[in-house]
Design a protein around this motif. Structure first.
Motif, PDB file in Angstrom:
ATOM      1  N   VAL A  67       1.214  -1.123  -0.192  1.00 34.89           N
ATOM      2  CA  VAL A  67      -0.380   0.176   0.263  1.00 34.89           C
ATOM      3  C   VAL A  67       0.682   1.340  -0.182  1.00 34.89           C
ATOM      4  O   VAL A  67       0.538   2.813   0.161  1.00 34.89           O
ATOM      5  N   GLU A  68       2.308   1.115  -0.639  1.00 41.40           N
ATOM      6  CA  GLU A  68       3.453   2.981  -0.648  1.00 41.40           C
ATOM      7  C   GLU A  68       2.221   3.648  -1.307  1.00 41.40           C
ATOM      8  O   GLU A  68       2.298   3.065  -2.356  1.00 41.40           O
ATOM      9  N   GLY A  69       2.116   4.063  -0.536  1.00 38.45           N
ATOM     10  CA  GLY A  69       1.447   5.614  -1.801  1.00 38.45           C
ATOM     11  C   GLY A  69       0.740   5.392  -2.137  1.00 38.45           C
ATOM     12  O   GLY A  69      -0.093   6.471  -2.881  1.00 38.45           O
ATOM     13  N   ARG A  70      -0.388   4.335  -1.764  1.00 36.55           N
ATOM     14  CA  ARG A  70      -1.953   4.788  -2.408  1.00 36.55           C
ATOM     15  C   ARG A  70      -2.428   4.762  -1.162  1.00 36.55           C
ATOM     16  O   ARG A  70      -3.021   5.277  -0.265  1.00 36.55           O
ATOM     17  N   GLU A  71      -3.896   4.455  -1.711  1.00 35.51           N
ATOM     18  CA  GLU A  71      -5.153   4.807  -0.757  1.00 35.51           C
ATOM     19  C   GLU A  71      -5.812   4.280  -0.163  1.00 35.51           C
ATOM     20  O   GLU A  71      -6.241   3.332  -1.095  1.00 35.51           O
ATOM     21  N   VAL A  72      -6.426   3.786   0.957  1.00 30.23           N
ATOM     22  CA  VAL A  72      -7.577   2.908   1.430  1.00 30.23           C
ATOM     23  C   VAL A  72      -8.653   4.059   2.209  1.00 30.23           C
ATOM     24  O   VAL A  72      -8.328   5.094   3.166  1.00 30.23           O
ATOM     25  N   VAL A  73      -9.811   3.395   2.419  1.00 27.57           N
ATOM     26  CA  VAL A  73     -10.694   3.633   2.444  1.00 27.57           C
ATOM     27  C   VAL A  73     -11.434   2.620   3.777  1.00 27.57           C
ATOM     28  O   VAL A  73     -12.091   1.915   3.195  1.00 27.57           O
ATOM     29  N   THR A  74     -11.285   2.944   4.945  1.00 29.08           N
ATOM     30  CA  THR A  74     -11.754   1.694   5.458  1.00 29.08           C
ATOM     31  C   THR A  74     -13.522   2.568   6.301  1.00 29.08           C
ATOM     32  O   THR A  74     -14.337   3.876   5.740  1.00 29.08           O
ATOM     33  N   VAL A  75     -14.650   1.385   6.478  1.00 29.87           N
ATOM     34  CA  VAL A  75     -15.791   1.676   7.388  1.00 29.87           C
ATOM     35  C   VAL A  75     -15.092   2.870   8.093  1.00 29.87           C
ATOM     36  O   VAL A  75     -16.705   3.977   8.508  1.00 29.87           O
TER      37      VAL A  75
END
Length: 197
Positions: A67-75
């Motif tokens: 996930v380096e440099g990436r975007e995560v959306v959690t609940v």
């Protein structure tokens, strides 16, 4: 290793991540975001579903280093993400990497008050509210993954058929329900989304 990525619109950094550590572990144990549930650890149940660059993934199967440099959306970020989507991209979603918190928004940010009894913030995303209104939440263990998957479905398909809903949620297992209330919730969120347009 050190991993830098965006979580729910905010830049984050995780230190001392070992090469086999999962994104799920980093989110829950290092970032204090317990919404994604640790159930099967095999990508079979969907309880740990998050969005990685807009795509639903089982975070138990994603190595944190990926996930380096990436975007995560959690609940935990669904309400803010839905509000941003409505304000910045009416009728659409965020292109990968094109959104996030601006410098001005970050300067204006402040903690939102929470209910002193439940610790919950007052604003929910449309799909979260629909799950409550349709009675789709039972024990709640599968709910975060279902919410993330349903939110992604409604972002790309504002008028899903029952087959579309079943397909989008097919990777999420629930042991408490017969799924009908969950389907009702997605239908309700879609209908409300249509009314708002």
């Amino acid at each position: 290793m050190r991993v830098n990525f965006t979580v729910n619109g905010r830049k984050q950094e995780a230190d001392d991540v070992w090469e086999g550590e999962s994104l799920l572990y980093v989110l829950r144990e290092r970032m204090g975001l317990p919404g994604s549930k640790n159930a099967c650890e095999q990508g079979e149940c969907g309880s740990c579903t998050v969005r990685l660059d807009g795509v639903p993934v089982c975070s138990c199967l994603v190595a944190a280093g990926q996930v380096e440099g990436r975007e995560v959306v959690t609940v935990e970020g669904l309400a803010d993400y839905a509000a941003h989507r409505t304000d910045a991209h009416p009728g659409g979603g965020c292109a990968s990497g094109s959104c996030g918190t601006s410098i001005d928004a970050a300067k204006r940010w402040q903690a939102k008050p929470q209910d002193s009894q439940t610790g919950e913030a007052g604003t929910l995303s449309p799909i979260q509210q629909a799950f409550i209104d349709a009675g789709a939440v039972q024990c709640g263990f599968c709910t975060p993954g279902l919410l993330v998957a349903a939110d992604e479905l409604l972002e790309r398909n504002s008028e899903p058929s029952d087959a579309d809903i079943r397909e989008a949620l097919s990777g999420n297992l629930c042991r408490c329900t017969g799924y009908e209330k969950i389907l009702d919730a997605v239908r309700l969120a879609a209908a409300r989304q249509e009314e708002a347009v």
